[in-house]
Design a protein around this motif. Structure first.
Motif, PDB file in Angstrom:
ATOM      1  N   ARG A 272      -8.590  -5.035   4.838  1.00 21.27           N
ATOM      2  CA  ARG A 272      -7.746  -3.935   4.380  1.00 21.27           C
ATOM      3  C   ARG A 272      -6.306  -4.412   4.459  1.00 21.27           C
ATOM      4  NH1 ARG A 272      -9.519   1.340   7.690  1.00 21.27           N
ATOM      5  NH2 ARG A 272      -7.898   2.287   6.360  1.00 21.27           N
ATOM      6  N   ALA A 273      -5.645  -4.473   3.313  1.00 23.76           N
ATOM      7  CA  ALA A 273      -4.269  -4.978   3.271  1.00 23.76           C
ATOM      8  C   ALA A 273      -3.475  -4.133   2.291  1.00 23.76           C
ATOM      9  CB  ALA A 273      -4.247  -6.444   2.844  1.00 23.76           C
ATOM     10  N   GLY A 274      -2.359  -3.591   2.762  1.00 26.17           N
ATOM     11  CA  GLY A 274      -1.498  -2.835   1.872  1.00 26.17           C
ATOM     12  C   GLY A 274      -1.119  -1.483   2.426  1.00 26.17           C
ATOM     13  N   PRO A 275      -0.480  -0.643   1.611  1.00 24.36           N
ATOM     14  CA  PRO A 275      -0.069   0.687   2.067  1.00 24.36           C
ATOM     15  C   PRO A 275      -1.268   1.580   2.314  1.00 24.36           C
ATOM     16  CG  PRO A 275       0.364   0.402  -0.289  1.00 24.36           C
ATOM     17  CD  PRO A 275      -0.061  -0.929   0.227  1.00 24.36           C
ATOM     18  N   GLN A 276      -1.148   2.445   3.316  1.00 29.38           N
ATOM     19  CA  GLN A 276      -2.223   3.342   3.717  1.00 29.38           C
ATOM     20  C   GLN A 276      -1.890   4.787   3.337  1.00 29.38           C
ATOM     21  OE1 GLN A 276      -5.151   1.858   5.236  1.00 29.38           O
ATOM     22  NE2 GLN A 276      -3.951   0.219   4.263  1.00 29.38           N
ATOM     23  N   ALA A 302       4.329  -8.683   3.275  1.00 28.24           N
ATOM     24  CA  ALA A 302       5.738  -8.538   3.665  1.00 28.24           C
ATOM     25  C   ALA A 302       6.616  -8.374   2.428  1.00 28.24           C
ATOM     26  CB  ALA A 302       6.180  -9.748   4.474  1.00 28.24           C
ATOM     27  N   ALA A 303       6.331  -9.137   1.377  1.00 28.52           N
ATOM     28  CA  ALA A 303       7.119  -9.016   0.152  1.00 28.52           C
ATOM     29  C   ALA A 303       6.936  -7.645  -0.488  1.00 28.52           C
ATOM     30  CB  ALA A 303       6.720 -10.115  -0.830  1.00 28.52           C
ATOM     31  N   GLN A 304       5.707  -7.132  -0.483  1.00 23.47           N
ATOM     32  CA  GLN A 304       5.453  -5.795  -1.035  1.00 23.47           C
ATOM     33  C   GLN A 304       6.195  -4.731  -0.246  1.00 23.47           C
ATOM     34  OE1 GLN A 304       1.197  -5.106  -1.211  1.00 23.47           O
ATOM     35  NE2 GLN A 304       0.854  -7.179  -1.960  1.00 23.47           N
ATOM     36  N   LEU A 305       6.155  -4.870   1.080  1.00 25.08           N
ATOM     37  CA  LEU A 305       6.805  -3.880   1.927  1.00 25.08           C
ATOM     38  C   LEU A 305       8.317  -3.891   1.710  1.00 25.08           C
ATOM     39  CD1 LEU A 305       5.819  -3.309   5.641  1.00 25.08           C
ATOM     40  CD2 LEU A 305       8.130  -2.907   4.816  1.00 25.08           C
ATOM     41  N   MET A 306       8.901  -5.078   1.640  1.00 26.95           N
ATOM     42  CA  MET A 306      10.349  -5.173   1.458  1.00 26.95           C
ATOM     43  C   MET A 306      10.784  -4.664   0.092  1.00 26.95           C
ATOM     44  SD  MET A 306      11.568  -6.227   4.310  1.00 26.95           S
ATOM     45  CE  MET A 306      13.237  -6.695   3.903  1.00 26.95           C
TER      46      MET A 306
END
Length: 316
Positions: A272-276, A302-306
């Motif tokens: 599971r990787a990514g926004p929840q 990290a790149a997606q979050l930033m």
């Protein structure tokens, strides 16, 4: 995650219970061809290349991570298994089929073929985790995350005190024990490495179990206990010890090496990787591919979050 977020300019706080961390395995394989089925993850080559590049980057910055990009040797028991492996091998993966007598390590009798993967190898999981955390410059809070939202983490610290930490974004990377503490159902696999007074082989040898060098001596390990729905305290049943020693003998024989101790850990399956849905982020469930895919997926997350609207403010 801490390393890549910090490099992107975020100020990072790591909440670490410092308990039951499967990432601290003494010698983990970086092996693109998995298990006894010979499966190859779609991103295995990319992940393997990225992991080795990350180790070079850390080394250039002065962080020591014992490792060896020595290749991995996969002894194969019969023609049918070889055929299954061959069907899974991507053309871009460097590999060679050898007669057992021509393998870079002397194999025990009974193997029909040997698959050599020159781009694979081994690394010290605990040293890599320490180097990434140290290089990140992250603030570390020793304690257990009891609860969290998209922007708050409730921590029970080492003194038993409970308090809240506030952030622009929260990422859960709790693994097997963290998922169980959270009350989630999952698939958990426990495995053991026996530490040896010396490396039996200079190249990791793997089929059903594996022998590999380590920072000090060597290891014989496998993930072999029955899958469980939750994490359980680390244990090595006597029958499992006998099974593991037998697997080592079937690979190459232990060649007089002495067992000096053991390391046991539990891993969570089901990536599971990514926004929840609650607004937080997650990277969990890498199972045995933690060092093959974990660094690559952490950099991407990290790149997606930033890039997201709730991007952490740059440090400083």
């Amino acid at each position: 995650m801490a390393y890549f977020l910090a490099r992107a300019g975020a100020g990072v706080t790591v909440v670490d219970a410092a308990q039951h961390a499967a990432s601290r395995v003494p010698s983990a394989l970086v092996n693109p061809v998995r298990g006894q089925s010979g499966g190859v993850d779609a991103r295995a080559l990319e992940g393997m290349t990225f992991t080795w590049a990350l180790l070079r980057e850390l080394g250039a910055a002065g962080w020591t991570v014992p490792h060896g990009q020595t290749g991995v040797l996969r002894p194969i028991p019969d023609d049918r298994t070889r055929g299954r492996f061959e069907r899974n091998l991507p053309a871009a993966l460097r590999h060679e089929w050898l007669l057992p007598a021509d393998a870079p390590e002397a194999l025990a009798p009974g193997w029909a073929h040997a698959l050599h993967l020159p781009q694979g190898g081994w690394l010290d999981g605990g040293a890599l985790a320490d180097a990434l955390l140290g290089a990140s410059g992250a603030r570390v809070v020793r304690g257990r995350a009891q609860d969290w939202t998209a922007r708050t983490v409730t921590v029970n610290d080492a003194t038993g005190s409970t308090g809240d930490l506030h952030a622009d974004a929260v990422v859960f990377c709790g693994g097997s024990v963290g998922s169980t503490w959270l009350g989630e159902a999952g698939t958990h696999r426990m495995g053991t490495l026996l530490t040896l007074d010396r490396a039996v082989t200079g190249v990791p040898v793997s089929f059903g179990a594996y022998l590999a060098p380590a920072a000090a001596g060597g290891v014989l390990g496998a993930t072999f206990e029955t899958p469980a729905p939750t994490w359980a305290p680390e244990a090595l049943p006597l029958g499992s010890l006998g099974w593991l020693l037998g697997k080592g003998a079937a690979l190459t024989g232990l060649r007089g090496a002495r067992v000096t101790g053991r390391w046991t850990g539990s891993r969570l399956s089901g990536l599971r990787a990514g926004p929840q849905p609650d607004g937080s982020w997650r990277l969990t469930g890498l199972s045995s591919k933690g060092f093959l895919l974990g660094p690559l997926l952490a950099r991407e997350l990290a790149a997606q979050l930033m890039a997201s609207p709730e991007s952490p403010r740059p440090a400083g």
